[in-house]
Design an enzyme around this catalytic site. Structure first.
Site, PDB file in Angstrom:
ATOM      1  N   LYS A 158      24.693   4.187  22.995  1.00  0.00           N
ATOM      2  CA  LYS A 158      25.636   4.928  22.143  1.00  0.00           C
ATOM      3  C   LYS A 158      25.627   4.253  20.768  1.00  0.00           C
ATOM      4  CE  LYS A 158      30.321   6.777  21.941  1.00  0.00           C
ATOM      5  NZ  LYS A 158      30.556   6.386  20.548  1.00  0.00           N
ATOM      6  N   LYS A 171      23.833  11.521  30.458  1.00  0.00           N
ATOM      7  CA  LYS A 171      23.759  12.989  30.409  1.00  0.00           C
ATOM      8  C   LYS A 171      22.979  13.475  31.622  1.00  0.00           C
ATOM      9  CE  LYS A 171      23.653  12.990  25.339  1.00  0.00           C
ATOM     10  NZ  LYS A 171      22.834  13.241  24.127  1.00  0.00           N
ATOM     11  N   GLU A 189      22.239  10.358  15.011  1.00  0.00           N
ATOM     12  CA  GLU A 189      23.109   9.337  14.420  1.00  0.00           C
ATOM     13  C   GLU A 189      22.400   8.661  13.256  1.00  0.00           C
ATOM     14  OE1 GLU A 189      27.000   7.428  15.552  1.00  0.00           O
ATOM     15  OE2 GLU A 189      25.879   9.124  16.370  1.00  0.00           O
ATOM     16  N   LYS A 241      31.872   3.062  27.445  1.00  0.00           N
ATOM     17  CA  LYS A 241      32.071   2.185  26.287  1.00  0.00           C
ATOM     18  C   LYS A 241      32.035   0.716  26.697  1.00  0.00           C
ATOM     19  CE  LYS A 241      33.144   3.651  22.682  1.00  0.00           C
ATOM     20  NZ  LYS A 241      34.381   4.271  22.172  1.00  0.00           N
ATOM     21  N   SER A 252      32.805  16.118  21.133  1.00  0.00           N
ATOM     22  CA  SER A 252      32.919  14.706  21.483  1.00  0.00           C
ATOM     23  C   SER A 252      32.668  14.548  22.978  1.00  0.00           C
ATOM     24  CB  SER A 252      34.305  14.181  21.118  1.00  0.00           C
ATOM     25  OG  SER A 252      35.305  14.966  21.757  1.00  0.00           O
ATOM     26  N   LEU A 253      32.507  13.301  23.422  1.00  0.00           N
ATOM     27  CA  LEU A 253      32.256  13.017  24.829  1.00  0.00           C
ATOM     28  C   LEU A 253      33.475  12.359  25.448  1.00  0.00           C
ATOM     29  CD1 LEU A 253      28.628  11.524  24.708  1.00  0.00           C
ATOM     30  CD2 LEU A 253      29.309  13.881  25.151  1.00  0.00           C
ATOM     31  N   GLN A 269       0.834  -1.206   0.000  1.00  0.00           N
ATOM     32  CA  GLN A 269       0.000   0.000   0.000  1.00  0.00           C
ATOM     33  C   GLN A 269       0.870   1.258   0.000  1.00  0.00           C
ATOM     34  OE1 GLN A 269      -2.168  -1.136   3.528  1.00  0.00           O
ATOM     35  NE2 GLN A 269      -4.064  -1.444   2.364  1.00  0.00           N
ATOM     36  N   CYS A 271      35.346 -34.067   5.092  1.00  0.00           N
ATOM     37  CA  CYS A 271      36.209 -35.236   5.200  1.00  0.00           C
ATOM     38  C   CYS A 271      35.400 -36.448   4.773  1.00  0.00           C
ATOM     39  CB  CYS A 271      36.691 -35.400   6.638  1.00  0.00           C
ATOM     40  SG  CYS A 271      37.388 -37.026   6.975  1.00  0.00           S
ATOM     41  N   ASP A 301       3.916   1.511  -1.248  1.00  0.00           N
ATOM     42  CA  ASP A 301       4.496   1.648  -2.593  1.00  0.00           C
ATOM     43  C   ASP A 301       3.484   2.226  -3.576  1.00  0.00           C
ATOM     44  OD1 ASP A 301       6.853   0.614  -1.649  1.00  0.00           O
ATOM     45  OD2 ASP A 301       6.450  -1.424  -2.331  1.00  0.00           O
TER      46      ASP A 301
END
Length: 841
Positions: free
Chosen positions: A116, A300, A174, A324, A82-83, A35, A436, A37
């Site tokens: 992240k 944050k 992102e 991280k 940056s962090l 639908q 084998c 499309d």
């Protein structure tokens, strides 16, 4: 232009934008892809017919446009900073403590926390609610204008929702490639022979930097918003979200969601360092099941006034931290490439690596999957490679760093012999996996070989389950399937006692009931001899059970009041019973690749003798109906291995008896002709017509061997065919195969009874199908009796089906048989027919 056309275009845009919002932001689509499309095509057709309808924010702009020569550099109005990173709990707690001391608050600190995302940072600019520009992060100060590519991402709104939209709004977020989109893209690329994407992050970055936005439009990209840059409300410019819109970071994200931006559903608000670390733990555990890649979590300070008070240091905010995860990809060096043989014989290449930390563990080995994957990556010993590990997934080599390749490296080739047993490693045409061919003898395949050998449809050793097979193999008591026929009741009882004992001391306590004092002392000495400290001062060796079995046990005098022995006696009886078998069962039990029950039955019916079958050149197997080149070559590979032949010899030496040996079927006589042999040898360019022509002209393989192409050409064979055949025969292995096949063909003809000697059944050559439930006998029993009368019992109905046996609750097969006009038999008619022909129950 009619007003109705304008209204229709506006309605189509609204519906498409709403569909995008529900699909990407809410994960709650209300229309199907078909639908969607249809709406999209209708809008495109309207805009093509009426170009004046096209607007900058039209969904049709997502398909891409003209090719650029380069990207324009753009300076960010507010730098994309940056962090700071944290890698352990101490750093996280220090981060919270610093904010707490600086803020001087007595209340618990609240933090907005989110994954992240492992993609490409981007800044989106909107003016009067409409998308005008998308810029990559770049170095934080200057990025590249990728607006045309951003427009192709369906989850990025081209027009914002609501009435309180700022005059200017910059949104940071992102761009990423979902995992399923990445996999599908690489599947299609592989099918087209195109370069594969190394990972979703590289896929996202590379897609956004395509100069041709039409290429970007074909890439499965998506977007998450997580912050703002410059904002203009009325005439006032702000470098942060104004109080009138939101006072906390979490409220700002909620407002972004209301304006139509996708915001991760994993965003939460937590308190203190305990809340941060608990969130890190939860996301880490869920990481491998997420639909996108992440490489950590972001903390944050939720209070925006607190953010302003904390400020920045060295171009990083004091109020935010990236915690991280251990890296899931690292680079290291390939020190060797070796082959591992799996339980089914699959030969998997494995890279031996210089040790490297990946995702929290030291990785020294990584799978290369198969030979085709090695060829695609062109992995070589000495290469620097990227190793990937996600969760519990086996580490894999994901890419080669080609510009770090040392000189004089060589392309890797699959070994020709199994590193475990020395059998030939083979791969059938069109298959990715090498195997084998030492199915019966390869230690790596031993458990699977035993499991198959004793199964109900093979040698039917009742009572020998999978767990006890593992005990038998792991203990070393059985080295090959023939060793089953050497087992004793004593061995079985001892094996179970040892394998179920929690410790050597527990085993000794149980064994005491069944040993004389001298034998008990001997057992204690044996345990000490294999490194068991009976005083309990040293750790017990993990392999004590296997070591004890290898060292040998004293004779047990079983106290049958203290131990159950009937199960072992029954198992030995079942093993003894299995010594008497049929050729069909025996062949199936060998576990030959591609040889199932029906193929084993056909081999038994057509050749009738194990000694004949095990020494037959593979092309002659193709004369049996339904046996093609793949199965024939698999049979040849199996019987070519000395280890497999030795295993068969051992079985026969252990008194395994095949009771239904008979001469080859007279039906073979008409098949055993030189023309068929030339065709079955699979010589390039030798078609059935050319094979018949060559056979008529030369009469034997020997007549073809040394003449080269000239005699063939003189006999009327085309030059290209003659050269192909002559070249093929120059290969020693081919020449030997052809000569042996000719000799065996002649021997077969000599031992074969005349056609009139063969007994035929009333259903000879007819195909029968059984469906539904039979009351008087099982489906297997019905199949066996029908086959005994000459029928071929198939699994599906076709025009060639002679009749269908329909039991209770017959399903679609009955419907198909009726539609094709196939004769239908009920169970009563089947039983009557079987009775008439000596196949009573």
């Amino acid at each position: 232009m009619e007003q109705g056309v304008i209204e229709r275009a506006r309605e189509l845009r609204r519906r498409i934008e709403n569909a995008d919002h529900r699909y990407y932001d809410l994960a709650d689509p209300e229309i199907t892809d078909a639908q969607y499309d249809q709406l999209f095509r209708e809008l495109q057709e309207l805009e093509q017919k009426y170009p004046e309808l096209v607007t900058a924010d039209s969904p049709s702009m997502r398909v891409g446009g003209a090719v650029r020569k380069s990207f324009v550099k753009v300076r960010h109005s507010i730098p994309m900073l940056s962090l700071a990173n944290a890698f352990d709990e101490v750093e996280v707690k220090n981060f919270v403590d610093r904010i707490f001391r600086r803020m001087g608050s007595s209340n618990p600190l609240e933090f907005s926390v989110e994954p992240k995302f492992d993609g490409l940072a981007i800044s989106l600019r909107y003016e009067l609610g409409k998308f005008v520009q998308g810029v990559t992060r770049g170095d934080g100060d200057v990025g590249e204008d990728v607006s045309e590519n951003i427009r192709t991402i369906r989850s990025v709104p081209l027009k914002l929702k609501g009435n309180n939209v700022p005059a200017i709004l910059e949104v940071r977020g992102e761009v990423y490639m979902p995992r399923d989109g990445f996999s599908e893209f690489n599947k299609r690329a592989m099918a087209r022979g195109e370069k594969l994407l190394a990972n979703p992050r590289n896929g996202a970055a590379g897609s956004l930097r395509q100069l041709d936005s039409r290429i970007s439009a074909q890439r499965p990209l998506s977007f998450f918003a997580y912050g703002v840059g410059l904002i203009q409300v009325e005439q006032d410019l702000f470098e942060e979200i104004p109080q009138s819109i939101a006072s906390t970071h979490s409220a700002m994200l909620a407002q972004l969601r209301a304006w139509g931006f996708p915001v991760s559903s994993l965003v939460e608000v937590v308190q203190g360092s305990d809340g941060l670390l608990a969130y890190y733990q939860r996301i880490g555990e869920a990481r491998d099941g997420l639909p996108f890649d992440i490489d950590g979590v972001v903390y944050k300070l939720d209070d925006l006034a607190g953010q302003r008070e904390m400020g920045f240091v060295s171009r990083a905010p004091r109020w935010a931290l990236a915690h991280k995860f251990p890296a899931q990809e690292q680079s290291t060096t390939v020190e060797a490439i070796e082959i591992q043989i799996g339980r089914t014989g699959a030969a998997t290449p494995v890279a031996r690596l210089k040790p490297v930390h990946v995702a929290g563990v030291i990785v020294t080995n990584a799978t290369l999957h198969n030979a085709d994957q090695i060829a695609r990556l062109d992995v070589r010993v000495g290469d620097t490679v990227i190793v990937r590990r996600a969760g519990d997934v086996i580490p894999e080599v994901a890419a080669v760093v080609a510009d770090q390749r040392p000189p004089a490296t060589q392309s890797w080739q699959m070994p020709t012999q199994c590193p475990v047993c020395g059998s030939e490693i083979v791969r059938e045409e069109g298959q990715a996996v090498w195997r084998c061919s030492g199915e019966l003898t390869c230690p790596a395949q031993r458990k699977e070989a035993f499991r198959h050998f004793v199964s109900r449809r093979a040698m039917d050793v009742d009572g020998l389950g999978e767990k006890f097979i593992e005990v038998l193999v792991d203990s070393g008591v059985v080295q090959g399937v023939a060793d089953l026929y050497l087992l004793t009741v004593d061995q079985l009882l001892q094996l179970r006692m040892i394998s179920t004992a929690e410790s050597p001391h527990a085993f000794l306590r149980e064994a005491r009931e069944h040993l004389a004092s001298g034998a008990y002392a001997q057992l204690e000495a044996t345990l000490v001899g294999i490194g068991v400290d009976l005083a309990g001062e040293r750790e017990v060796p993990q392999t004590w059970q296997a070591d004890l079995l290898r060292a040998g046990l004293p004779t047990f005098d079983w106290n049958r009041k203290k131990i159950a022995t009937k199960w072992a006696e029954n198992l030995i009886e079942a093993i003894e019973t299995s010594r008497d078998t049929t050729l069909e069962r025996f062949l199936f039990a060998l576990g030959i690749e591609h040889v199932g029950e029906s193929t084993a039955k056909a081999l038994s019916a057509w050749f009738g003798d194990l000694d004949l079958i095990r020494h037959l050149p593979w092309p002659l197997f193709k004369r049996v109906p339904d046996i093609g080149g793949e199965v024939a070559r698999s049979l040849g590979h199996f019987f070519d291995q000395p280890g497999n032949q030795k295993a068969i010899d051992h079985l026969l030496a252990r008194k395994v008896r095949i009771g239904d040996t008979h001469p080859p079927s007279p039906k073979l006589r008409g098949e055993l002709r030189l023309a068929n042999l030339l065709e079955d040898l699979e010589i390039p360019k030798v078609t059935p017509i050319r094979a018949a022509q060559i056979a008529t002209a030369f009469g034997s393989i020997d007549a073809l061997r040394n003449g080269g192409p000239e005699p063939l050409v003189e006999a009327g064979v085309p030059q290209s065919v003659a050269e192909s055949l002559a070249t093929w025969l120059l290969v020693p292995a081919n020449d030997t195969l052809a000569v042996n096949a000719q000799k065996k063909l002649s021997a077969l003809l000599a031992m074969m009874p005349e056609a009139g000697e063969e007994k035929t059944g009333p259903l000879d050559g007819q195909t029968v199908v059984i469906t539904g439930t039979l009351a008087a006998l099982t489906r297997d029993a019905a199949k066996q009796r029908l086959e005994a009368l000459g029928a071929k019992v198939a699994g599906s109905v076709s025009k060639k089906t002679a009749f269908l046996v329909a039991g209770e609750e017959a399903g679609s097969k009955l419907d198909k048989a009726q539609s094709l006009g196939v004769e239908i038999w009920d169970e009563a008619r089947l039983l009557a027919f079987l009775g008439e022909h000596g196949q009573q129950r």
